[in-house]
Design an enzyme around this catalytic site. Structure first.
Site, PDB file in Angstrom:
ATOM      1  N   SER A 151      43.647  13.386 -77.965  1.00  0.00           N
ATOM      2  CA  SER A 151      44.441  13.616 -76.754  1.00  0.00           C
ATOM      3  C   SER A 151      43.501  13.704 -75.564  1.00  0.00           C
ATOM      4  O   SER A 151      42.355  14.153 -75.700  1.00  0.00           O
ATOM      5  CB  SER A 151      45.230  14.922 -76.872  1.00  0.00           C
ATOM      6  N   TYR A 164      45.634  23.748 -78.470  1.00  0.00           N
ATOM      7  CA  TYR A 164      45.829  22.313 -78.743  1.00  0.00           C
ATOM      8  C   TYR A 164      44.604  21.516 -78.296  1.00  0.00           C
ATOM      9  O   TYR A 164      44.073  20.695 -79.044  1.00  0.00           O
ATOM     10  CB  TYR A 164      47.078  21.829 -78.012  1.00  0.00           C
TER      11      TYR A 164
END
Length: 265
Positions: A151, A164
């Site tokens: 990501s 995350y």
């Protein structure tokens, strides 16, 4: 949603991956299923792996040459068993795309230890389990491609996404270190870092596509210069290239596919 965020028109299959076995994890998710479909359209036999069974079976029912495998990749024994089953039933894995991941948005002060551990179990430990087991299978053959979907949050600080982002940053570095170790065995390892994509995960984080496009500078969240969120097929297209022979001299790289949102950080 901007019209430009819709799926691009159908592309002509080239059979670029004909007679190859491709394993895609997280295949029941938005990006994972797009990747699985893309490889199948190019002639590959796809082993679609996910924890949830029903969406996998629905995917297999609509995509020829795609076979579902249900597995908990946070379990190292289950991961090893799955990789062995794919190779026994379908043949040697030529490409592995690890797209499995979870996201829970919360400020650090309100993030529970269970949430932290869950994100690291899925986003980092499973990356290790999959990378290790696939590498063990590929090394004797001296060929293969491993791609991890991370990501852009792994490289740009985000409010409410510390756990995350940290877990994806770990997955990124693990994959590139793996690429260095496996280069002598002619195995390429790369990372693709999507930004906001039009998926259920985006909405689960509390955003809508329009929110991602506009950004929120007060939260260290830039907008998207291209003016649209990605369609999952945009990520799949990057995966197809990195997995192909056209990218045979590309390894240990991090590709950011985010419409310019992270300013290429």
């Amino acid at each position: 949603m901007s019209p430009s965020s819709h799926a691009p028109g159908p592309r002509r299959p080239t059979d670029a991956f004909a007679r190859q076995v491709v394993m895609v994890t997280g295949a029941a998710g938005g990006i994972g299923s797009a990747i699985a479909r893309a490889f199948a359209a190019e002639g590959a036999t796809v082993a679609a792996v996910d924890l949830v069974e029903a969406p996998l079976r629905e995917l297999a029912a609509t995509v020829p040459k795609l076979l579902p495998y249900t597995a908990d990749l946070t379990d190292e024994a289950a991961t090893a068993t799955t990789v062995k089953a794919v190779e026994l039933q379908l043949g040697p894995i030529a490409v592995c795309v690890h797209a499995a991941g979870v996201l829970t948005a919360a400020p650090v002060a309100k993030t529970t230890t269970a949430q932290w551990k869950d994100m690291f179990a899925v986003n980092t430990e499973a990356t290790f389990h999959v990378g290790r087991e696939v590498a063990r299978a590929m090394i004797p053959r001296r060929r293969g491609v491993i791609i991890t979907i991370a990501s852009n949050a792994a490289h740009v600080p985000r409010v409410d996404l510390a756990a995350y982002a940290a877990s994806k940053a770990a997955a990124d570095m693990f994959t590139r270190c793996l690429g260095l170790e496996l280069a002598a065995s002619n195995i390429r390892c790369n990372v693709i870092c999507p930004g906001s994509a039009d998926t259920a995960m985006l909405r689960a984080s509390g955003q809508e596509p329009a929110d991602a496009v506009a950004g929120a500078p007060d939260r260290w969240r830039l907008g998207i210069p291209l003016g649209r969120v990605a369609h999952p097929t945009d990520v799949a297209a990057a995966v197809l290239f990195l997995a192909s022979d056209q990218a045979r001299h590309i390894t240990m790289q991090r590709w950011i596919v985010d419409g310019g949102a992270s300013l290429t950080c």
